[in-house]
Design an enzyme around this catalytic site. Sequence first.
Site, PDB file in Angstrom:
ATOM      1  N   ASP A   1      35.255  31.268  38.787  1.00 54.73           N
ATOM      2  CA  ASP A   1      34.325  31.073  39.897  1.00 54.73           C
ATOM      3  C   ASP A   1      34.836  29.957  40.817  1.00 54.73           C
ATOM      4  OD1 ASP A   1      31.714  30.947  41.355  1.00 54.73           O
ATOM      5  OD2 ASP A   1      31.036  32.159  39.673  1.00 54.73           O
TER       6      ASP A   1
ATOM      7  N   SER B   1      25.718  38.120  41.126  1.00 49.23           N
ATOM      8  CA  SER B   1      26.433  36.934  40.623  1.00 49.23           C
ATOM      9  C   SER B   1      25.603  36.181  39.597  1.00 49.23           C
ATOM     10  CB  SER B   1      26.757  35.973  41.776  1.00 49.23           C
ATOM     11  OG  SER B   1      27.918  36.357  42.450  1.00 49.23           O
TER      12      SER B   1
ATOM     13  N   HIS C   1      28.311  27.785  43.557  1.00 51.53           N
ATOM     14  CA  HIS C   1      28.226  29.084  42.888  1.00 51.53           C
ATOM     15  C   HIS C   1      28.709  29.000  41.442  1.00 51.53           C
ATOM     16  CE1 HIS C   1      29.192  33.405  42.250  1.00 51.53           C
ATOM     17  NE2 HIS C   1      28.294  33.652  43.191  1.00 51.53           N
TER      18      HIS C   1
END
Length: 552
Positions: A114, A520, A191
């Site tokens: 990520d 996600s 994220h």
Amino acid sequence: VYIVYLGINQFHDPILTSKFHIQVLSDVFASEEDAKRSILYSYSNSFSGFSAKLNSSQATILARMDKVVSVFRSKTLKLHTTRSWDFLGLTLDETRVTPMEFTNGQDVVVGIFDTGVWPESESFQEKPGMRPIPSSWKGVCVEGEKFEPAKACNRKLIGARYYLKGFEQEYGPLNMSGNPEYRSARDFLGHGTHTASTAAGSIVKNASFFGIGQGTARGGAPWARVAVYKICWGINGVGSCTEADIVAAFDDALHDGVHVISASFGATPPLSPFFASSADIGSFHAMQLGITVVFSAGNDGPEPSLVQNVAPWSLCVAASTIDRSFPTEIVLDRNFTIMGQSIISKEIKGRLANAITYFVDGVCSLGNWNKKLATGRVVLCFYTPGLVYEIAQVAVKTAKGLGLIFAEPFTKPIADVDDDIPTLHVDINQGTIIGNYLAESLKLPVVQISPSKTIIGKSPAPTVVYFSSRGPSSISPDILKPDITAPGINILAAWPPQTPPTLQPSDDRLVRWNFQSGTSMSCPHVSGVGALLKSVHPGWSPAATRSAIMTT
């Protein structure tokens, strides 16, 4: 940049394999020195291949060689951007039996592919009683900008690497001026911190977003170890992940000794063949080593056949709702009340106005703005095909509006963290009622919007969310994908405290926990479950793990 994939590593020696790669590459260059200069990565730990700067003629010659399985351009893939674990049945209630996640997971390493990690987050602190790092672990914490391994890594966060060569070859040197990023495994976009804490974050009490969604935050496998592989980099707030870097991360992670890989990225169809896709090649070799790889399905729904990450040897996860909602009260003229959905922490008071006052045909888009200012007005806008609420937000903010009430089809009203402009989501029926009240009023009604509340157990769930990518697979329609769905709406998880929750420069709020939605977010839920299963059943293959997750 091209990736040249050679299949299984025949030499079982990284040095010999890398020499062989230079030898293969030298066939299309004038000298061995030119070949060495062109190469970005030599994938020599877990399988065999390399990425290099080539022209199309050189790539074609390499592709014709018997020893080469495939040659393909390194594309850029995109990210698919609390209560959820209780909803899934992994409760912290110890009154009956000791929860499974309390007793299992310490021997399992979850690899997160990520945007990196914020190592100081409470989610990545080792807890008392945590055993030493498993002896099977061969990974490292790599030093970098504002990332000191001695301080950042511990018995919880046991690995951190970053990969930039593919990104910088594609986009030039990492731009730090006006584009916040860290040349290290440290996360700016948030994220990666969010997904890592969802999969395997430590137990943290009293987590909330300005008091909204308050509760105990933790990952699905809170005792599992976390290893971070930063492959995605921010360009103006958008995470971009090149395939050359992704393959390098797979090559390292499989050698390091991860047990589960969580990867929330992909590319919108048309899909590449399995042997010409970084994710499919990497996950294939992971499967051969008994490592479960979990991917997000993508956020291109509700149209069919746009599902991503469809290889049969990995798990593909759609996004669905949980039974938590954020009702937000709208009061008109102190005598008429209607409930919307939002994540608003402060009261809003102004006058309600119709979109047609400020936008041609009442369509709330920048191109339709008539240049009238909506100062002090909460504007009522309706969904039309092609008009998503983000477009309406920009338009109303540009018109200096105070807030936005966005009416959209019943399947779509989902609360979101908004900074551009406070936004309430209502369905078309509610919007019509508000619109009729406005039309019948002699003057613009006073509108009062209260801070959002958190309600649990009242919403029908789970239902697959409208944006979640659907099957059938466009490359292998006989193999059903996605495999499973998991919570992906307004998931509260860890966040870098120096990153605005909306990533907008105008947003000056600082938080340690943030709401995010997307496949996600659903992907690391399944990764966490996979880590628990690996701990309880270490001998299970990835296929057995996938079967257990899908059928129970």
